[in-house]
Design a protein around this motif. Sequence first.
Motif, PDB file in Angstrom:
ATOM      1  N   GLN A  21      17.910  60.257 -17.237  1.00  0.00           N
ATOM      2  CA  GLN A  21      18.044  59.380 -16.188  1.00  0.00           C
ATOM      3  C   GLN A  21      16.863  59.881 -15.366  1.00  0.00           C
ATOM      4  O   GLN A  21      15.939  58.820 -14.713  1.00  0.00           O
ATOM      5  CB  GLN A  21      19.243  59.999 -15.299  1.00  0.00           C
ATOM      6  N   GLU A  68      24.826  58.511 -10.215  1.00  0.00           N
ATOM      7  CA  GLU A  68      24.264  57.089 -10.029  1.00  0.00           C
ATOM      8  C   GLU A  68      24.652  56.619  -8.492  1.00  0.00           C
ATOM      9  O   GLU A  68      23.699  55.860  -8.064  1.00  0.00           O
ATOM     10  CB  GLU A  68      25.072  56.036 -11.008  1.00  0.00           C
ATOM     11  N   ALA A  95      20.600  58.919  -7.660  1.00  0.00           N
ATOM     12  CA  ALA A  95      19.614  58.043  -8.035  1.00  0.00           C
ATOM     13  C   ALA A  95      18.942  57.537  -7.111  1.00  0.00           C
ATOM     14  O   ALA A  95      17.521  57.280  -7.113  1.00  0.00           O
ATOM     15  CB  ALA A  95      20.449  57.195  -9.063  1.00  0.00           C
TER      16      ALA A  95
END
Length: 425
Positions: A29, A162, A166
Motif C-alpha cells: 500500500q 484505508e 491512507a
Amino acid sequence: MRRAWVISTGTELALGQTVDTNTAWLAAQLAALGIRTLRHITVPDDADATRDVLLQAATACDVILLTGGLGPTDDDLTRQALADAAGVQLHLHPPSLDHLRAFFAARGREMPERNTVQALLPQAATALPNTCGTAPGICIALSGTPCYALPGVPFEMRAMFEREVAPALKRLADGAALLSRTLHTFGLGESDLGERIRDLMVRGRNPEVGTTAGFGLVGIRINAAAPSHADAEALLDQAESDLRRRLGSIIFGRDGDTLPGVVGALLAATGRTLSTAESCTGGLIGTLITDVAGSSRYNRGGAIAYANQAKVAILDVDPEEVEQCGAVSDVVARALALGAARKFGSDYAASTTGIAGPAGGTPEKPVGLVFIGLHTPTGTTAQKCLFGSDAPREAIRLRAARTALDLLRLELMHAVTHEVSGSGR
Ligand code: AMP
Ligand code: MG
C-alpha cells in the motif's frame, strides 16, 4: 521520496507460528502511495523491545506503521510502548470508551471491565476509529515522526488503514511515485543474466533493477522512484527497452504474463495446435497448458506414457528403439513427440522422458537427465537437459516442463517472424 518503517508485534509472529501478512500488505500500500518501505521489523509482545524499535524508527524514517498489540489482554502492549517512546503517560479517552460500550451493547453484551484498557491513549495521541472491531488505532508523533498503530487482525487493520491512514499518507507523499515492473525471462541462469545487466543492477541507481529466480525462471524487477507518476513510468519504459535490447528473446513477458500463457497466445495467433507426450513430467506440461483459460483453442490433448509399454502402445514408439537406446534417450523423446502429433493431429507436440529421481540414476544417465522432444511443422528434434543430480524431484519435473514450453515458445516466435516476413507457409 518519503521513507517508512513497518513494524509488526506479536510473539506468535516472531516465533513463526503465524505468518505476518500485515507488513507485506502495508508495504505494498505504501509503495502504491509513493512511499518507500526501508524496514520490516517483527517484535515479540514485549513493551521495552517495541519502544526501542519505535525510538530507532523515529530517527530513521518519515512515517512509522505498526500493527498488533492493541487488544485487551496482558500481551497487548502497544499502547504502553507508544507512551514510553513518546515519554508520556496513558490516559483514558472517553469517546473511545463510548465506542467500546456501544460495540458490546450492539451485540447484546455488557462490556468486560478488561476492555477499558483499549480506551487508553498516550497523551497528545489521536484515536483512529475502528469501524469493525473494538480497539481504536493510535496516531502519535514520535520526535516529530508520525506513527500509526493499527490493530493486528488483518481485516480491521486494512479497513482502518484505508479510512484513516491512507489519505494522510497521500498528502505526505506529495505526488511522488514508486512504480515497479517485472520482466520474465527463461533460458539463462541468474548469475549469467546478472553479468549481462550488471551496470543496471548497481545499487543506488534509479530505477533499481534486481532479479529473482526459481525453477528456471528469472524475473527482473524494476523499481522506479520519481516526483510524479509520469516520470516514474518514463523511467520504467527506458529500463525495459534497455533490457529488451540486451536480452532479446530471453524475455518472454512482463508483469502478469506466464510462460504457458505466452505459448498459448502464440499458438492462438498462428492458428496452430499442440499436444503433449509426457513421461517424467507426468502431465505437468498438460496441466500448465490447461491452466490457461481458452486453451481449448489450441490444445489437442496429451498422453502420460510412463511405462515403456505405454510409450509403444499409445504413441507408437518403436519397441526396438526403446530396447536399444533406453526410454530416456533423444531417440525416444523424438518418437514420443512425433507420436503425439500424429495421434492427436496437432501441428506441434512436446515430449519429456527423463530421470526425476531421487533413485534410478546411473553414471551414464544420472538423475536430472531429461530429453525434451519437440515436433514442429518443419521437423522433430530433441534436446538433452541436465537439471542436476542433487536437485529435488519436483524441481527437475518443473524445470523440464518449463523448458519444453520455452522451446515451443522460441519455435513459435520463429514461425511468427517467418510468416510476418512472408516466407512462411
Ligand atoms: P493483536 O492485535 O496483536 O492481538 O492480534 C490479533 C490477531 O491478529 C492475532 O492473533 C493474529 O492472528 C492476527 N495478527 C496480528 N498481527 C498480524 C500480522 N502482522 N499478520 C497477520 N496476522 C496478524
Ligand atoms: Mg498480539
